[in-house]
Design a protein around this motif. Structure first.
Motif, PDB file in Angstrom:
ATOM      1  N   SER B  13       0.824  -1.108  -0.108  1.00 10.17           N
ATOM      2  CA  SER B  13       0.269  -0.134  -0.064  1.00 10.17           C
ATOM      3  C   SER B  13       0.664   1.369  -0.017  1.00 10.17           C
ATOM      4  CB  SER B  13      -0.936   0.278   1.379  1.00 10.17           C
ATOM      5  OG  SER B  13      -0.147  -0.757   2.468  1.00 10.17           O
ATOM      6  N   PHE B  14       0.298   1.809  -0.688  1.00 13.40           N
ATOM      7  CA  PHE B  14       0.834   3.898  -0.588  1.00 13.40           C
ATOM      8  C   PHE B  14      -0.051   5.231   0.292  1.00 13.40           C
ATOM      9  CE2 PHE B  14       2.111   2.126  -4.682  1.00 13.40           C
ATOM     10  CZ  PHE B  14       3.389   1.856  -4.820  1.00 13.40           C
ATOM     11  N   PRO B  15       1.419   6.017   0.501  1.00 12.70           N
ATOM     12  CA  PRO B  15       0.677   6.721   1.856  1.00 12.70           C
ATOM     13  C   PRO B  15       0.230   7.435   1.272  1.00 12.70           C
ATOM     14  CG  PRO B  15       3.261   6.657   2.337  1.00 12.70           C
ATOM     15  CD  PRO B  15       2.357   5.773   1.143  1.00 12.70           C
ATOM     16  N   GLN B  16      -0.936   7.934   1.216  1.00 10.51           N
ATOM     17  CA  GLN B  16      -1.780   8.467  -0.056  1.00 10.51           C
ATOM     18  C   GLN B  16      -1.348  10.411   0.680  1.00 10.51           C
ATOM     19  OE1 GLN B  16      -6.210   7.767   0.766  1.00 10.51           O
ATOM     20  NE2 GLN B  16      -5.467   7.923  -1.693  1.00 10.51           N
ATOM     21  N   GLN B  23      -4.242   0.637  -0.169  1.00 15.36           N
ATOM     22  CA  GLN B  23      -3.916  -0.695  -0.510  1.00 15.36           C
ATOM     23  C   GLN B  23      -3.463  -0.492  -2.681  1.00 15.36           C
ATOM     24  OE1 GLN B  23      -4.907  -4.142   1.605  1.00 15.36           O
ATOM     25  NE2 GLN B  23      -3.128  -4.386   0.872  1.00 15.36           N
ATOM     26  N   VAL B  24      -2.689  -1.371  -2.732  1.00 13.14           N
ATOM     27  CA  VAL B  24      -2.914  -1.349  -4.462  1.00 13.14           C
ATOM     28  C   VAL B  24      -2.585  -3.172  -4.773  1.00 13.14           C
ATOM     29  CG1 VAL B  24      -1.758  -1.270  -6.640  1.00 13.14           C
ATOM     30  CG2 VAL B  24      -1.977   0.489  -4.717  1.00 13.14           C
ATOM     31  N   LEU B  25      -2.143  -3.907  -3.589  1.00 16.62           N
ATOM     32  CA  LEU B  25      -1.197  -5.227  -3.943  1.00 16.62           C
ATOM     33  C   LEU B  25      -2.300  -5.311  -3.071  1.00 16.62           C
ATOM     34  CD1 LEU B  25       1.224  -4.979  -6.432  1.00 16.62           C
ATOM     35  CD2 LEU B  25      -0.934  -5.269  -6.760  1.00 16.62           C
ATOM     36  N   GLY B  42      -4.262  -5.801 -17.134  1.00 17.12           N
ATOM     37  CA  GLY B  42      -4.890  -5.494 -15.955  1.00 17.12           C
ATOM     38  C   GLY B  42      -5.136  -3.559 -15.885  1.00 17.12           C
ATOM     39  N   GLN B  43      -6.851  -3.324 -16.065  1.00 16.11           N
ATOM     40  CA  GLN B  43      -6.617  -2.207 -16.075  1.00 16.11           C
ATOM     41  C   GLN B  43      -5.623  -1.371 -15.899  1.00 16.11           C
ATOM     42  OE1 GLN B  43     -10.119  -3.447 -14.443  1.00 16.11           O
ATOM     43  NE2 GLN B  43      -9.910  -1.051 -12.766  1.00 16.11           N
ATOM     44  N   SER B  44      -5.477   0.414 -15.958  1.00 18.06           N
ATOM     45  CA  SER B  44      -5.029   1.370 -15.384  1.00 18.06           C
ATOM     46  C   SER B  44      -4.770   1.674 -14.554  1.00 18.06           C
ATOM     47  CB  SER B  44      -4.898   2.780 -16.715  1.00 18.06           C
ATOM     48  OG  SER B  44      -4.164   3.859 -16.497  1.00 18.06           O
ATOM     49  N   GLY B  45      -3.906   1.852 -13.891  1.00 22.19           N
ATOM     50  CA  GLY B  45      -4.115   2.245 -12.482  1.00 22.19           C
ATOM     51  C   GLY B  45      -4.621   0.561 -11.015  1.00 22.19           C
ATOM     52  N   GLY B  46      -4.092  -0.385 -11.875  1.00 21.24           N
ATOM     53  CA  GLY B  46      -4.235  -1.691 -10.842  1.00 21.24           C
ATOM     54  C   GLY B  46      -3.321  -2.046 -10.334  1.00 21.24           C
ATOM     55  N   GLY B  47      -2.176  -1.648 -10.536  1.00 23.77           N
ATOM     56  CA  GLY B  47      -1.255  -1.672  -9.781  1.00 23.77           C
ATOM     57  C   GLY B  47      -0.283  -3.137 -10.530  1.00 23.77           C
ATOM     58  N   LYS B  48       0.170  -2.388 -12.160  1.00 23.81           N
ATOM     59  CA  LYS B  48       0.936  -3.555 -12.910  1.00 23.81           C
ATOM     60  C   LYS B  48       2.663  -3.181 -12.566  1.00 23.81           C
ATOM     61  CE  LYS B  48      -0.960  -2.045 -16.622  1.00 23.81           C
ATOM     62  NZ  LYS B  48      -1.963  -1.307 -15.888  1.00 23.81           N
ATOM     63  N   THR B  49       2.302  -1.975 -12.748  1.00 17.98           N
ATOM     64  CA  THR B  49       3.919  -0.938 -13.226  1.00 17.98           C
ATOM     65  C   THR B  49       4.448  -1.279 -10.834  1.00 17.98           C
ATOM     66  OG1 THR B  49       3.434   0.306 -14.346  1.00 17.98           O
ATOM     67  CG2 THR B  49       5.865   1.055 -12.738  1.00 17.98           C
ATOM     68  N   THR B  50       3.505  -1.299 -10.272  1.00 18.40           N
ATOM     69  CA  THR B  50       3.897  -1.463  -9.050  1.00 18.40           C
ATOM     70  C   THR B  50       4.412  -2.780  -8.792  1.00 18.40           C
ATOM     71  OG1 THR B  50       2.578  -0.066  -8.372  1.00 18.40           O
ATOM     72  CG2 THR B  50       2.828  -1.518  -6.368  1.00 18.40           C
ATOM     73  N   LEU B  51       3.898  -3.652  -9.763  1.00 18.63           N
ATOM     74  CA  LEU B  51       3.921  -5.151  -8.923  1.00 18.63           C
ATOM     75  C   LEU B  51       5.330  -5.964  -9.581  1.00 18.63           C
ATOM     76  CD1 LEU B  51       3.292  -8.011  -8.233  1.00 18.63           C
ATOM     77  CD2 LEU B  51       2.481  -8.838 -10.698  1.00 18.63           C
ATOM     78  N   ASP B 168       7.277  -3.783 -18.991  1.00 23.08           N
ATOM     79  CA  ASP B 168       5.870  -3.002 -18.914  1.00 23.08           C
ATOM     80  C   ASP B 168       5.233  -2.173 -19.970  1.00 23.08           C
ATOM     81  OD1 ASP B 168       4.316  -1.472 -17.457  1.00 23.08           O
ATOM     82  OD2 ASP B 168       5.439  -0.511 -15.938  1.00 23.08           O
ATOM     83  N   GLU B 169       4.436  -3.135 -20.245  1.00 26.91           N
ATOM     84  CA  GLU B 169       4.089  -2.610 -21.639  1.00 26.91           C
ATOM     85  C   GLU B 169       4.352  -1.952 -22.909  1.00 26.91           C
ATOM     86  OE1 GLU B 169      -0.312  -0.196 -21.143  1.00 26.91           O
ATOM     87  OE2 GLU B 169      -0.310  -0.280 -18.591  1.00 26.91           O
ATOM     88  N   PRO B 170       5.964  -2.682 -22.957  1.00 30.40           N
ATOM     89  CA  PRO B 170       6.330  -2.159 -23.956  1.00 30.40           C
ATOM     90  C   PRO B 170       6.483  -1.859 -25.565  1.00 30.40           C
ATOM     91  CG  PRO B 170       6.600  -4.976 -23.394  1.00 30.40           C
ATOM     92  CD  PRO B 170       5.495  -4.344 -23.014  1.00 30.40           C
TER      93      PRO B 170
HETATM   94  N1  LIG Z   1       4.788   6.671  -5.151  1.00 32.22           N
HETATM   95  C1  LIG Z   1       4.077   6.235  -5.053  1.00 32.22           C
HETATM   96  N2  LIG Z   1       3.236   6.427  -3.571  1.00 32.22           N
HETATM   97  C2  LIG Z   1       1.242   6.659  -3.727  1.00 32.22           C
HETATM   98  N3  LIG Z   1       0.792   6.233  -4.710  1.00 32.22           N
HETATM   99  C3  LIG Z   1       1.325   5.381  -5.576  1.00 32.22           C
HETATM  100  C4  LIG Z   1       2.163   5.678  -6.039  1.00 32.22           C
HETATM  101  N4  LIG Z   1       2.392   4.160  -7.429  1.00 32.22           N
HETATM  102  C5  LIG Z   1       1.580   3.928  -7.524  1.00 32.22           C
HETATM  103  N5  LIG Z   1       0.866   4.270  -6.938  1.00 32.22           N
HETATM  104  C6  LIG Z   1      -0.778   4.160  -6.627  1.00 32.22           C
HETATM  105  O1  LIG Z   1      -1.099   3.132  -7.183  1.00 32.22           O
HETATM  106  C7  LIG Z   1      -1.795   2.734  -7.522  1.00 32.22           C
HETATM  107  C8  LIG Z   1      -1.117   1.692  -8.615  1.00 32.22           C
HETATM  108  O2  LIG Z   1      -0.303   2.043  -9.533  1.00 32.22           O
HETATM  109  P1  LIG Z   1       0.376   1.358 -10.931  1.00 32.22           P
HETATM  110  O3  LIG Z   1       1.425   2.640 -11.330  1.00 32.22           O
HETATM  111  O4  LIG Z   1       0.767  -0.009 -10.552  1.00 32.22           O
HETATM  112  O5  LIG Z   1      -0.501   1.401 -11.829  1.00 32.22           O
HETATM  113  P2  LIG Z   1      -0.452   1.076 -13.474  1.00 32.22           P
HETATM  114  O6  LIG Z   1      -1.986  -0.451 -13.477  1.00 32.22           O
HETATM  115  O7  LIG Z   1       0.740   0.489 -14.143  1.00 32.22           O
HETATM  116  O8  LIG Z   1      -0.890   1.543 -14.264  1.00 32.22           O
HETATM  117  P3  LIG Z   1      -0.764   2.224 -15.927  1.00 32.22           P
HETATM  118  O9  LIG Z   1      -1.774   0.849 -16.782  1.00 32.22           O
HETATM  119  O10 LIG Z   1      -1.615   3.150 -16.447  1.00 32.22           O
HETATM  120  O11 LIG Z   1       0.655   2.084 -15.801  1.00 32.22           O
HETATM  121  C9  LIG Z   1      -2.238   3.745  -7.986  1.00 32.22           C
HETATM  122  O12 LIG Z   1      -3.646   4.508  -8.204  1.00 32.22           O
HETATM  123  C10 LIG Z   1      -1.322   4.570  -8.067  1.00 32.22           C
HETATM  124  O13 LIG Z   1      -1.732   5.798  -7.923  1.00 32.22           O
END
Ligand SMILES: Nc1ncnc2c1ncn2[C@@H]1O[C@H](COP(=O)(O)OP(=O)(O)OP(=O)(O)O)[C@@H](O)[C@H]1O
Ligand SMILES: [Mg+2]
Lengths: 465, 226
Positions: B13-16, B23-25, B42-51, B168-170
Motif C-alpha cells: 500500500s502507498f501513503p496518500q 492498498q494497491v496489491l 490489468g486495467q490502468s491504475g491496477g498496480g501492474k507497474t507496482t507489481l 511493462d507495456e513495452p
Molecule cells: N509512489 C506512489 N505513491 C503513492 N501512490 C502510488 C505510487 N505508485 C503508484 N501509486 C498508486 O498505485 C496505484 C497503481 O499504480 P501503478 O502505476 O502500479 O498502476 P498501473 O497498473 O501500472 O497503471 P498504468 O496502466 O496506468 O501504468 C495507482 O492508484 C497509483 O496512484
C-alpha cells in the motif's frame, strides 16, 4: 563501461554547461598559477641579483634598503656620499700608500692599514659613484675591478663577458680617462655601440649634460642582473666631470693645484693621450657613493658589518637580507592578497560546478533511476556524480595550468629581458603541486549536494512509467 | 518444473497525499516457471507497474515473500537487492528509458555494467545484431526511431543474461506494426536464452499472443474486492 566513462559521457552530454564550468575553473587555476609564477620570478629576480659575488654594500648611514636599491639594483633616488677615506679603510697599508702618493692626500693616511682591511684579505672593495644618467639608465662610476671581480649566474661563477669590446681601462692612450662600458639593454635601447661617445647627465634623467664625453669600449653580454641596465664609466673620468669634485675647505687644498683643469689639447682627437693631460682629483676631493665588499671569508661578513655600523659615518647592508625583508614586508603580503583573490575565483568556479550539476539533477533523476533499475547501487550513482565534478576539476586544473604556463612561456623572452630570470613552459613554483589537490577538494565539496540528491533519488517514481 | 518467480501473500500500500494509505496489491499467489512466458492483463491504475517494481526489488513489499530463482528478495538488504537486480532481472519499460548521453551500443553495455562488472563488448554487439541494429550501434537514442529504441532497450535487458525479464507495456508507445515485431523479438529472445518472461499490459490483443494470460483483477484481492 566504468564509472569514469559514464561520468565522462554525462560531461559530454551537457557539453556547453560542462565546458563553461570547466573554463571558469581553469581561469581561476590559471590566475593562481600566474600569481605564484610572477611572485616566483620577482623573488628570484631580486634575491638572485641581490648578490653579484659580494656580500656587503657599504654606504653612508641611512636606510639599508635604500642603499641596497641604489647600489645593487640601481633604483631609487641617489643617496649621500662617503668620503674617499672611508674607502681607504678597506685597503691595506701598501695600497693606501700607493693611492695617497698617486692622487695626493694626507700623508698620515699612509701610516696604517685600513680599519676593515683585515676582514677583506683576498676579497675586494669596489667603489661606486652614482648620480648621473645616460638616458633613462644609471651611470655607474667604478674601477676596472668591477669587471674583474664580480660574478653572476645561478651559481655565481660566471664572469662578466662582452658581446663586443672589452672592459674599460683606468687610462688608455685613445680615450684617456674616459672609457665606458654599457649593459646589454642600454646598448639596445639607446642604440649605441663601440666607439660611440655619450655625455652623462647630472642628477636625473632629464638633467643637464656634462661636457665631458665617455667613449664606449665594450658592450656586456646580457647577465639578467641590474647591470644590464647600467652604463659603467671609469671612476677617474667620472671625477673629472663638472661638479663631481667635492668642494675643498682651505686646509685641504693640495699643494700641486697650479696644474690647470683640462689641458687644451684634450679635444684634439688623434693625439695620443697622456696620463697627465688632466689633473686627477686629490683624495680630499673624492667621494664614493658606496662600496661593494667581499670579505675574505663569508663568516667575517657579520663581524665586519657590525664594525662598520658601529662607526658614525658608514653603514654596511647585506643585500640578500635587505631584499628578503622587502619581500617579506611588501611583496609577500601582496602575493598573499592576490592569492586569496584568485583562490576566491576558484571557489566561485566550484560554486559554478555545484550549480551546473544541481540544475541538471531534474534531468538526471530519470537516468539515475534507470541505472538503479539496471542494478546500480545508490553509492554507484552517487559516485558517478562525484566523478563528473572531479572531471571538471581535473580538466579545469590541467587546462588552467597549461594556459598559465603557455602564457609564461609566450612571454618568457620579455620576462628574461626585464628580470634576467629564465622561465619556460615547465618552470614551476613549489606551491603549484597544491593546486590540484585543492581544486579536487573544492570539487568534492561542490559535489556534495548533488551527490546527496542522487543518493536519495527514488527509483520507482522516476522511471516515468 | 523450477519456479523462476514465486509470489506468496504479497501486499503493498502507498501513503496518500491527503493522509492515510491506500492498498494497491494483495496477491496470495503468482508463479512463473522457468522459461515460461506470461502476460498479465490489468486495467490502468491496477498496480501492474507496482507489481513489477516489487519483483525487481525497486520497491519493498509490506508483507509476503517474493522469490526469484529461489532467492527471497524480501529478506535481502537494499544492496543485496541491487546486486540481485543486476544479475537476475531484465527490465523493459513502456518509455524505453534509454540513456540519452550514450550510444545504442553503450546503452546495451550499461545493462551489464552494474552486475559482475564484465563489460562484454562482444555480447553487446551480438545482441544489437540480434535485434537488427548492428548498423546503428553508434547512434544515440535521439537518432533512433521509437521502435528501434525499444529494440535497444530489449537488447539492454538481455545483456546481463537475467533469469526473469519484466516488460511493462513495452509496445504501448509503438505503432502496431513495429509492436508486432518487438513482441516477437522479446518472445524469441527469451526463448533463445531460456529467460522467463512476465509482461504486463492492458491490451487484450497483445495478451492473446501468449500461451498463458493471467488477469490481475483475478489474482489481486484488492481489485476483486472493489
Ligand atoms: N509512489 C506512489 N505513491 C503513492 N501512490 C502510488 C505510487 N505508485 C503508484 N501509486 C498508486 O498505485 C496505484 C497503481 O499504480 P501503478 O502505476 O502500479 O498502476 P498501473 O497498473 O501500472 O497503471 P498504468 O496502466 O496506468 O501504468 C495507482 O492508484 C497509483 O496512484
Ligand atoms: Mg504502469
Amino acid at each position: 563501461m566504468n564509472l569514469i566513462q559514464i561520468a565522462w559521457r554525462n560531461f559530454c552530454h551537457r557539453a556547453l554547461s560542462s565546458i563553461l564550468t570547466t573554463l571558469s575553473l581553469s581561469l581561476g587555476v590559471g590566475l593562481v598559477v600566474l600569481v605564484l609564477s610572477v611572485y616566483g620570478v620577482i623573488s628570484e629576480a631580486f634575491t638572485r641579483n641581490a648578490s653579484v659575488g659580494y656580500n656587503l654594500v657599504v654606504g653612508p648611514k641611512g636606510s639599508p634598503l635604500q642603499l641596497t636599491l641604489n647600489s645593487v639594483f640601481y633604483l631609487s633616488q641617489p643617496i649621500e656620499n662617503l668620503p674617499y677615506t672611508e674607502y681607504l679603510e678597506f685597503l691595506s697599508k701598501e695600497k693606501r700608500t700607493e693611492l695617497v702618493d698617486r692622487f695626493r692626500g694626507d700623508e698620515s693616511l699612509k701610516e696604517r692599514g685600513g680599519r676593515y682591511a683585515p676582514f677583506i684579505g683576498d676579497g675586494y672593495a669596489i667603489p661606486l659613484a652614482l648620480g648621473d644618467y645616460f638616458g633613462e639608465f644609471r651611470v655607474v662610476g667604478t674601477t676596472p675591478l668591477f669587471f674583474e671581480k664580480l660574478r653572476h649566474g645561478p651559481t655565481l661563477e660566471q664572469e662578466f663577458t662582452f658581446s663586443i669590446g672589452r672592459a674599460f681601462k683606468e687610462f688608455s692612450e685613445e680615450h684617456s680617462y674616459f672609457e665606458a662600458v654599457v649593459g646589454s639593454r642600454v646598448a639596445k635601447e639607446m642604440n649605441v655601440g663601440i666607439g660611440d661617445e655619450f655625455f652623462p647627465t647630472h642628477g636625473d634623467p632629464t638633467g643637464h649634460g656634462h661636457d665631458l664625453g665617455f667613449t664606449i669600449v665594450g658592450v656586456m653580454d646580457p647577465t639578467g642582473t641590474p647591470n644590464d641596465r647600467a652604463a659603467f664609466v671609469n671612476l677617474e673620468g667620472f671625477y673629472l666631470m663638472d661638479g663631481h669634485a667635492k668642494p675643498l675647505e682651505e686646509s685641504d687644498t693640495p699643494e700641486e693645484s697650479e696644474q690647470s683643469e683640462a689641458v687644451e689639447s684634450a679635444d684634439v682627437s688623434d693625439r695620443v693621450a697622456k696620463p697627465d693631460d688632466y689633473r686627477l682629483l686629490s683624495i680630499a676631493e673624492r667621494e664614493v657613493t658606496s662600496l661593494l665588499v667581499r670579505t675574505e671569508n663569508i663568516i667575517f661578513a657579520p663581524s665586519m658589518q657590525n664594525a662598520i655600523n658601529e662607526g658614525f659615518r658608514a653603514q654596511a647592508a647585506a643585500p640578500v637580507g635587505e631584499i628578503n625583508k622587502l619581500m617579506g614586508l611588501i611583496v609577500g603580503p601582496l602575493k598573499n592578497a592576490m592569492l586569496i583573490i584568485t583562490l576566491i575565483t576558484c571557489i566561485v568556479a566550484a560554486v559554478g560546478i555545484l550549480v551546473a550539476i544541481y540544475n541538471s539533477m531534474n534531468d538526471r533523476r530519470r537516468d539515475i533511476a534507470v541505472m538503479r533499475a539496471l542494478g546500480a547501487r545508490r553509492t554507484t550513482v552517487t559516485n558517478i556524480i562525484i566523478f563528473e565534478s572531479l572531471l571538471v576539476a581535473v580538466i579545469g586544473a590541467v587546462v588552467g595550468w597549461v594556459l598559465a604556463h603557455a602564457a609564461i612561456a609566450a612571454y618568457s623572452g620579455t620576462i628574461e629581458d626585464q628580470t634576467g630570470v629564465q622561465v619556460g613552459f615547465l618552470t614551476t613554483t613549489g606551491n603549484e603541486i597544491w593546486i590540484l589537490p585543492l581544486v579536487v577538494l573544492l570539487a568534492l565539496i561542490a559535489a556534495l549536494l548533488p551527490a546527496w540528491s542522487a543518493y536519495r533519488t527514488d527509483v520507482g517514481s522516476n522511471l516515468s512509467d | 518444473m523450477t519456479k523462476t518467480l514465486e509470489i506468496t501473500d504479497v501486499t503493498k500500500s502507498f501513503p496518500q497525499p491527503a493522509g492515510g494509505s491506500i492498498q494497491v496489491l494483495d496477491i496470495p499467489k503468482l508463479v512463473v516457471n522457468e522459461g515460461e512466458q506470461v502476460a498479465l492483463i490489468g486495467q490502468s491504475g491496477g498496480g501492474k507497474t507496482t507489481l513489477l517494481h516489487l519483483i525487481a526489488g525497486l520497491l519493498s513489499a509490506d508483507g509476503g515473500s517474493i522469490s526469484v530463482d529461489g532467492i527471497n528478495l524480501t529478506k535481502l538488504s537494499e544492496q543485496g537487492r541491487d546486486r540481485f537486480r543486476a544479475h537476475s532481472i531484465g527490465y523493459v519499460f513502456q518509455t524505453f528509458n534509454l540513456l540519452p548521453a550514450f550510444t545504442a551500443l553503450e546503452n546495451v553495455r550499461l545493462g551489464m555494467t552494474f552486475g559482475a562488472g564484465k563489460a562484454d563488448n562482444q555480447r553487446a554487439r551480438e545482441l544489437l545484431n540480434r535485434v537488427g541494429l548492428s548498423e546503428r550501434e553508434n547512434y544515440r537514442p535521439g537518432q533512433l526511431s521509437v521502435g528501434q529504441q525499444q529494440r535497444v532497450a530489449i537488447a539492454r535487458a538481455m545483456a546481463a543474461k537475467p533469469r526473469l525479464l519484466l516488460a511493462d507495456e513495452p509496445t504501448a508507445n509503438i505503432d502496431p506494426k513495429s509492436a508486432e515485431s518487438v513482441l516477437d523479438l522479446i518472445g524469441e529472445s527469451c526463448r533463445n536464452e531460456n529467460i522467463a518472461l512476465l509482461m504486463v499490459t492492458h491490451d487484450m490483443q497483445i495478451a492473446s499472443r501468449f500461451g498463458r494470460t493471467d488477469r490481475l483483477d483475478e489474482i489481486n484481492l484488492v481489485v476483486s474486492k472493489t
